[in-house]
Design a protein around this motif. Structure first.
Motif, PDB file in Angstrom:
ATOM      1  N   HIS A  43      54.338 133.413 -19.678  1.00 44.99           N
ATOM      2  CA  HIS A  43      55.706 132.873 -19.589  1.00 44.99           C
ATOM      3  C   HIS A  43      56.703 133.829 -20.244  1.00 44.99           C
ATOM      4  O   HIS A  43      56.499 134.289 -21.355  1.00 44.99           O
ATOM      5  CB  HIS A  43      55.793 131.492 -20.247  1.00 44.99           C
ATOM      6  CG  HIS A  43      55.132 130.426 -19.437  1.00 44.99           C
ATOM      7  ND1 HIS A  43      55.339 129.086 -19.651  1.00 44.99           N
ATOM      8  CD2 HIS A  43      54.268 130.513 -18.379  1.00 44.99           C
ATOM      9  CE1 HIS A  43      54.622 128.396 -18.782  1.00 44.99           C
ATOM     10  NE2 HIS A  43      53.962 129.241 -18.008  1.00 44.99           N
ATOM     11  N   SER A  73      53.091 124.713  -9.744  1.00 50.48           N
ATOM     12  CA  SER A  73      52.307 125.425 -10.765  1.00 50.48           C
ATOM     13  C   SER A  73      52.587 124.881 -12.167  1.00 50.48           C
ATOM     14  O   SER A  73      51.910 125.226 -13.125  1.00 50.48           O
ATOM     15  CB  SER A  73      52.618 126.925 -10.715  1.00 50.48           C
ATOM     16  OG  SER A  73      54.006 127.142 -10.958  1.00 50.48           O
ATOM     17  N   GLY A  96      58.565 129.353 -18.313  1.00 44.34           N
ATOM     18  CA  GLY A  96      57.848 129.832 -17.129  1.00 44.34           C
ATOM     19  C   GLY A  96      58.078 131.312 -16.898  1.00 44.34           C
ATOM     20  O   GLY A  96      58.633 132.016 -17.753  1.00 44.34           O
ATOM     21  N   TRP A  97      57.674 131.753 -15.715  1.00 44.63           N
ATOM     22  CA  TRP A  97      57.799 133.178 -15.385  1.00 44.63           C
ATOM     23  C   TRP A  97      58.500 133.409 -14.046  1.00 44.63           C
ATOM     24  O   TRP A  97      58.906 134.523 -13.745  1.00 44.63           O
ATOM     25  CB  TRP A  97      56.415 133.836 -15.348  1.00 44.63           C
ATOM     26  CG  TRP A  97      55.431 133.095 -14.476  1.00 44.63           C
ATOM     27  CD1 TRP A  97      54.512 132.173 -14.899  1.00 44.63           C
ATOM     28  CD2 TRP A  97      55.280 133.185 -13.048  1.00 44.63           C
ATOM     29  NE1 TRP A  97      53.799 131.678 -13.835  1.00 44.63           N
ATOM     30  CE2 TRP A  97      54.248 132.283 -12.680  1.00 44.63           C
ATOM     31  CE3 TRP A  97      55.896 133.936 -12.052  1.00 44.63           C
ATOM     32  CZ2 TRP A  97      53.833 132.116 -11.363  1.00 44.63           C
ATOM     33  CZ3 TRP A  97      55.482 133.774 -10.730  1.00 44.63           C
ATOM     34  CH2 TRP A  97      54.468 132.878 -10.400  1.00 44.63           C
ATOM     35  N   GLY A  98      58.639 132.373 -13.233  1.00 40.67           N
ATOM     36  CA  GLY A  98      59.157 132.623 -11.883  1.00 40.67           C
ATOM     37  C   GLY A  98      60.293 131.716 -11.493  1.00 40.67           C
ATOM     38  O   GLY A  98      60.458 130.626 -12.061  1.00 40.67           O
ATOM     39  N   GLU A  99      61.056 132.191 -10.503  1.00 42.04           N
ATOM     40  CA  GLU A  99      62.162 131.393  -9.964  1.00 42.04           C
ATOM     41  C   GLU A  99      61.637 130.546  -8.803  1.00 42.04           C
ATOM     42  O   GLU A  99      60.705 130.951  -8.114  1.00 42.04           O
ATOM     43  CB  GLU A  99      63.274 132.311  -9.442  1.00 42.04           C
ATOM     44  CG  GLU A  99      63.863 133.202 -10.509  1.00 42.04           C
ATOM     45  CD  GLU A  99      65.075 134.000 -10.008  1.00 42.04           C
ATOM     46  OE1 GLU A  99      65.271 134.081  -8.773  1.00 42.04           O
ATOM     47  OE2 GLU A  99      65.799 134.541 -10.853  1.00 42.04           O
TER      48      GLU A  99
HETATM   49  C1  SLL Z   1      57.546 133.144  -7.315  1.00 41.65           C
HETATM   50  N1  SLL Z   1      57.720 131.468  -5.593  1.00 41.65           N
HETATM   51  O1  SLL Z   1      56.548 133.674  -6.786  1.00 41.65           O
HETATM   52  C2  SLL Z   1      57.832 131.699  -6.968  1.00 41.65           C
HETATM   53  C3  SLL Z   1      56.926 130.824  -7.735  1.00 41.65           C
HETATM   54  C4  SLL Z   1      56.506 129.715  -9.858  1.00 41.65           C
HETATM   55  C5  SLL Z   1      56.971 129.606 -11.220  1.00 41.65           C
HETATM   56  C6  SLL Z   1      57.394 130.636  -9.082  1.00 41.65           C
HETATM   57  C7  SLL Z   1      54.719 128.540 -13.917  1.00 41.65           C
HETATM   58  C8  SLL Z   1      54.935 127.816 -15.146  1.00 41.65           C
HETATM   59  C9  SLL Z   1      53.720 127.201 -15.720  1.00 41.65           C
HETATM   60  C10 SLL Z   1      55.980 129.128 -13.318  1.00 41.65           C
HETATM   61  O2  SLL Z   1      56.866 129.687 -13.921  1.00 41.65           O
HETATM   62  N2  SLL Z   1      55.964 129.015 -12.004  1.00 41.65           N
HETATM   63  O3  SLL Z   1      52.633 127.807 -15.540  1.00 41.65           O
HETATM   64  O4  SLL Z   1      53.864 126.224 -16.391  1.00 41.65           O
HETATM   65  O5  SLL Z   1      58.320 133.742  -8.031  1.00 41.65           O
END
Ligand code: SLL
Length: 260
Positions: A43, A73, A96-99
């Motif tokens: 994250h 996720s 988290g890490w993604g949008e």
């Molecule tokens: C991408 N389509 O590939 C997007 C998906 C998913 C973001 C983003 C996970 C957090 C967790 C999280 O940040 N999911 O593991 O609690 O960029």
């Protein structure tokens, strides 16, 4: 859910209520935004998604609860927020890490008789914008804000709901806590007296830090649109001139060919 029996709709009446939805995101940083304990290794950001009134006005007298549907996720991706104090946001904090796209479902108070409504917000973690300057300004900023001003329209509301929409806030329930006076009251820039938790469709006269939507920004936006329209009108005229020239040229060539 249906409103109470024998209720009539207010014919020809449309009531609107402004609100704001969006997200704020911050990159983890050991000094400015340290990662909380037990945050997964991958994250990179902390973020929040919210729905609230403009300038912390109350929306709870028409919006009962908000459901945020996050990315699959994320553990327990469907989050339902209700029972917020007048003037407080409906919101979810996460890391988290993604949008991704968040589905936001508004549930209206029972008196409205309205079905829930879903709209979407793209969670932004990284600088964005249409111009390089916009992107650069975001790069410099400690927080990536993606906020949208919206207006909820209630078309021909039921009598009871119309009364609810248009009657002032019960002060005993205002954001200031016991007695409702004092803490919740503030004087807005521009001279208007407002209250956290106020019920109003009016925008504040001027913006202030953290409250970007006002009549001032509305005016600036209208000016920008008018300027853009002026430019488009000019471009249309230019294309019409070119078209006319081309048609004249065709006519001339045809006559030349006929004469030959
Ligand atoms: C991408 N389509 O590939 C997007 C998906 C998913 C973001 C983003 C996970 C957090 C967790 C999280 O940040 N999911 O593991 O609690 O960029």
């Amino acid at each position: 859910m249906a409103p109470e029996k024998n209720q009539k709709r207010c014919k020809g009446v449309q009531v609107f209520r402004p609100f704001v939805f969006g997200s704020n995101a911050k990159l983890f940083d050991p000094t400015t935004n340290p990662k909380p304990a037990n945050t997964p290794e991958d994250h990179t950001h902390s973020w929040e998604v919210f729905v609230k009134g403009v300038d912390d006005t109350d929306i709870t007298y028409w919006c009962k609860k908000v459901q945020f549907k996050l990315h699959e996720s994320i553990p327990n991706p469907v989050r339902t927020i209700e029972n917020v104090a007048p003037g407080a946001p409906f919101r979810v904090f996460e890391t988290g890490w993604g949008e991704f796209e968040i589905a936001i479902k508004l549930y209206y108070v029972q008196e409205s008789g309205e079905k829930p409504q879903t709209f979407y917000h793209h969670l932004r973690l990284h600088p964005f914008g249409t111009t390089d300057e916009e992107k650069e300004a975001m790069r410099q900023s400690p927080c990536i804000k993606s906020w949208v001003y919206e207006e909820q329209l209630f078309n021909e509301p039921y009598d009871g709901f119309f009364d609810l929409l248009t009657s002032p806030l019960d002060r005993s329930k205002a954001g200031g806590g016991k007695g409702g006076k004092g803490k919740g009251t503030k004087v807005m820039r521009g001279g208007m007296v407002g209250s956290t938790g106020e019920r109003t469709a009016l925008l504040p006269l001027a913006s202030r830090p953290g409250q970007p939507f006002s009549r001032e920004t509305e005016k600036a936006e209208i000016k920008k649109l008018q300027e853009a329209k002026g430019k488009v009108d000019e471009m249309v005229k230019e294309v019409q001139r070119e078209l006319r020239d081309a048609e004249e040229e065709i006519k001339r060539l045809r006559e030349e060919a006929k004469a030959a």
